[in-house]
Every structure is written in structure tokens, then in C-alpha cells.
Design a protein around this motif. Structure first.
Motif, mmCIF file in Angstrom:
data_model
loop_
_atom_site.group_PDB
_atom_site.id
_atom_site.type_symbol
_atom_site.label_atom_id
_atom_site.label_comp_id
_atom_site.label_asym_id
_atom_site.label_seq_id
_atom_site.Cartn_x
_atom_site.Cartn_y
_atom_site.Cartn_z
ATOM 1 N N GLY A 9 0.827 -1.198 0.000
ATOM 2 C CA GLY A 9 0.000 0.000 0.000
ATOM 3 C C GLY A 9 0.856 1.240 0.000
ATOM 4 N N GLY A 10 0.204 2.366 -0.239
ATOM 5 C CA GLY A 10 0.927 3.625 -0.228
ATOM 6 C C GLY A 10 -0.032 4.790 -0.176
ATOM 7 N N ALA A 11 0.514 5.936 0.170
ATOM 8 C CA ALA A 11 -0.301 7.147 0.272
ATOM 9 C C ALA A 11 0.584 8.367 0.043
ATOM 10 C CB ALA A 11 -0.952 7.233 1.644
ATOM 11 N N VAL A 12 -0.045 9.427 -0.437
ATOM 12 C CA VAL A 12 0.660 10.689 -0.662
ATOM 13 C C VAL A 12 -0.018 11.783 0.144
ATOM 14 C CG1 VAL A 12 1.297 12.447 -2.357
ATOM 15 C CG2 VAL A 12 1.396 10.030 -2.978
ATOM 16 N N LEU A 13 0.782 12.520 0.904
ATOM 17 C CA LEU A 13 0.338 13.690 1.646
ATOM 18 C C LEU A 13 1.032 14.896 1.035
ATOM 19 C CD1 LEU A 13 -1.108 14.939 4.179
ATOM 20 C CD2 LEU A 13 1.095 14.677 5.336
ATOM 21 N N ALA A 14 0.283 15.789 0.396
ATOM 22 C CA ALA A 14 0.834 17.001 -0.209
ATOM 23 C C ALA A 14 0.634 18.168 0.750
ATOM 24 C CB ALA A 14 0.147 17.280 -1.537
ATOM 25 N N LEU A 15 1.590 19.076 0.807
ATOM 26 C CA LEU A 15 1.536 20.211 1.722
ATOM 27 C C LEU A 15 1.462 21.524 0.953
ATOM 28 C CD1 LEU A 15 4.412 19.142 4.121
ATOM 29 C CD2 LEU A 15 1.988 18.691 4.381
ATOM 30 N N ARG A 16 0.703 22.466 1.508
ATOM 31 C CA ARG A 16 0.665 23.818 0.951
ATOM 32 C C ARG A 16 0.481 24.800 2.108
ATOM 33 N NH1 ARG A 16 -4.471 25.820 1.152
ATOM 34 N NH2 ARG A 16 -6.176 24.313 1.133
ATOM 35 N N PRO A 17 1.083 25.993 1.972
ATOM 36 C CA PRO A 17 0.878 27.000 3.021
ATOM 37 C C PRO A 17 -0.507 27.603 2.904
ATOM 38 C CG PRO A 17 2.262 27.880 1.276
ATOM 39 C CD PRO A 17 2.000 26.441 0.930
ATOM 40 N N SER A 18 -1.072 28.012 4.039
ATOM 41 C CA SER A 18 -2.390 28.649 4.033
ATOM 42 C C SER A 18 -2.468 29.664 5.162
ATOM 43 C CB SER A 18 -3.488 27.610 4.211
ATOM 44 O OG SER A 18 -4.737 28.237 4.356
ATOM 45 N N VAL A 19 -2.641 30.918 4.778
ATOM 46 C CA VAL A 19 -2.820 31.972 5.777
ATOM 47 C C VAL A 19 -4.138 31.759 6.499
ATOM 48 C CG1 VAL A 19 -3.090 34.463 6.103
ATOM 49 C CG2 VAL A 19 -1.394 33.587 4.494
ATOM 50 N N ARG A 20 -5.188 31.407 5.740
ATOM 51 C CA ARG A 20 -6.516 31.194 6.323
ATOM 52 C C ARG A 20 -6.483 30.102 7.384
ATOM 53 N NH1 ARG A 20 -10.425 27.577 5.716
ATOM 54 N NH2 ARG A 20 -9.473 26.547 3.946
ATOM 55 N N ALA A 21 -5.730 29.052 7.124
ATOM 56 C CA ALA A 21 -5.671 27.922 8.058
ATOM 57 C C ALA A 21 -4.685 28.170 9.201
ATOM 58 C CB ALA A 21 -5.291 26.649 7.309
ATOM 59 N N GLY B 256 -1.294 28.131 9.022
ATOM 60 C CA GLY B 256 -0.142 27.238 8.913
ATOM 61 C C GLY B 256 -0.194 26.507 7.592
ATOM 62 N N PHE B 257 0.261 25.296 7.609
ATOM 63 C CA PHE B 257 0.210 24.485 6.398
ATOM 64 C C PHE B 257 -1.062 23.648 6.377
ATOM 65 C CE2 PHE B 257 4.720 25.316 6.819
ATOM 66 C CZ PHE B 257 5.073 25.640 5.519
ATOM 67 N N VAL B 258 -1.477 23.306 5.173
ATOM 68 C CA VAL B 258 -2.607 22.400 4.967
ATOM 69 C C VAL B 258 -2.042 21.167 4.288
ATOM 70 C CG1 VAL B 258 -4.779 22.022 3.738
ATOM 71 C CG2 VAL B 258 -4.310 24.235 4.806
ATOM 72 N N GLY B 259 -2.363 20.024 4.841
ATOM 73 C CA GLY B 259 -1.987 18.760 4.216
ATOM 74 C C GLY B 259 -3.171 18.227 3.431
ATOM 75 N N ALA B 260 -2.905 17.675 2.280
ATOM 76 C CA ALA B 260 -3.968 17.096 1.461
ATOM 77 C C ALA B 260 -3.643 15.634 1.201
ATOM 78 C CB ALA B 260 -4.103 17.845 0.141
ATOM 79 N N VAL B 261 -4.569 14.763 1.561
ATOM 80 C CA VAL B 261 -4.413 13.342 1.261
ATOM 81 C C VAL B 261 -4.671 13.213 -0.235
ATOM 82 C CG1 VAL B 261 -5.256 11.015 1.699
ATOM 83 C CG2 VAL B 261 -5.170 12.685 3.569
ATOM 84 N N ASP B 262 -3.614 13.056 -1.013
ATOM 85 C CA ASP B 262 -3.742 13.022 -2.471
ATOM 86 C C ASP B 262 -4.314 11.692 -2.930
ATOM 87 O OD1 ASP B 262 -3.493 14.268 -4.978
ATOM 88 O OD2 ASP B 262 -1.635 13.187 -5.357
ATOM 89 N N PHE B 263 -3.755 10.599 -2.430
ATOM 90 C CA PHE B 263 -4.364 9.295 -2.689
ATOM 91 C C PHE B 263 -3.838 8.261 -1.713
ATOM 92 C CE2 PHE B 263 -0.662 8.712 -5.524
ATOM 93 C CZ PHE B 263 -0.294 7.409 -5.258
#
Length: 156
Positions: free
Chosen positions: A61-73, A75-82
Motif C-alpha cells: 500500500g501507499g499514500a501521498v500527503l501534499a503540503l501547501r501554506p495557508s494563511v486562512r488555516a 499554517g500548512f494544509v496537508g492534502a491526502v492526495d491518494f
């Protein structure tokens, strides 16, 4: 069976792509990189984390967590890509282990929120909810506290 979750190595990418049933197709109008090439780049970049689930030294199995900065949040927001699991293994246990590791990693990297696309399958939605995800519009999100971040105090 016990599953080991670890960061991906460049040598894991072909097996991870094979588990997805072939190249992951980008949305129409998106970039021209195929999924294997993009995943190979992400192995070395700090904007994403790729996790591998192993059983007896076999990638299951495997998974990808992508990160992006967010002023609204805040800090950073992580996105479960798949998330992908070999159909010959316990999908629930492998997915749970991968989600736990992604949430731990997101906290350590300063994420305040982790987002995931809402799955249509009720069992998959329940699995996300068990890990703290709640429905917020077209996505589900899970608020995580970054390691070392002060917690807000509420007065009674």
C-alpha cells in the motif's frame, strides 16, 4: 499480519503505480507529467510525503500527503492526495495505518488542517471519521495541532 509504514524510496515508485492499476490519470487540462515521474520527484521534495505500507518486505500500500501554506488555516494544509492498498491485503488495517502516519507527519510538519476528498463509499467515510475527519463542503478535513504549538484555552 503486521504492517510497517515507512517513507517511500525511489525504488518503491513502480510498485506503487502498479497498485493504482496503472498510471494515475491527472484531471483534464492538468500537467503533462505522468504519475510515476511526479511520484519520483515527490520522494525528494519537502512539499509532499509518500508513505509505503509493507508486509514481509513487500509493498502492499501507499499514500501521498501534499503540503501547501495557508494563511486562512494559520499554517500548512496537508492534502491526502491518494491512498492505495493491494486487494490481497486487509484494506482497512493498511489504510488506517497509512492515515495514522500521515496525520502524525502533518502535525510534525506544522499542518493545522489535513484535507481529503470525501469518498462515496460509506465505509471509507466512516474510516476517515474515526481518524477525526469531518465533512466541510466537498471535502473532509481533520484539524491537527502542530508539534510545539500552544493550544487555545477556553474559559468556562
Amino acid at each position: 499480519m503486521e504492517y510497517l509504514i515507512r517513507p517511500a524510496r525511489i525504488t518503491d515508485i513502480e510498485r506503487l503505480v502498479a497498485l493504482t492499476g496503472g498510471p494515475v490519470q491527472p484531471s483534464p487540462g492538468m500537467g503533462a507529467l505522468n504519475s510515476a515521474d511526479l511520484l519520483r520527484q515527490l520522494v525528494y521534495l519537502p512539499q509532499a510525503s509518500i508513505f509505503i505500507a509493507e508486509a514481509r518486505r513487500e509493498v502492499v500500500g501507499g499514500a501521498v500527503l501534499a503540503l501547501r501554506p495557508s494563511v486562512r488555516a494559520g499554517g500548512f494544509v496537508g492534502a491526502v492526495d491518494f491512498v492505495v492498498v493491494d486487494p490481497d491485503h486487509d484494506a482497512e488495517r493498511v489504510t488506517d495505518a497509512l492515515l495514522e502516519e500521515m496525520l502524525r507527519s502533518a502535525r510534525n510538519k506544522g499542518c493545522s488542517i489535513v484535507e481529503a476528498v470525501l469518498p462515496e463509499d460509506p465505509a471509507e467515510r466512516t474510516r476517515l471519521e474515526r481518524h477525526g475527519f469531518i465533512e466541510t463542503g466537498p471535502r473532509a478535513e481533520c484539524r491537527v495541532a502542530a508539534v510545539g504549538a500552544a493550544r487555545e484555552r477556553t474559559s468556562n
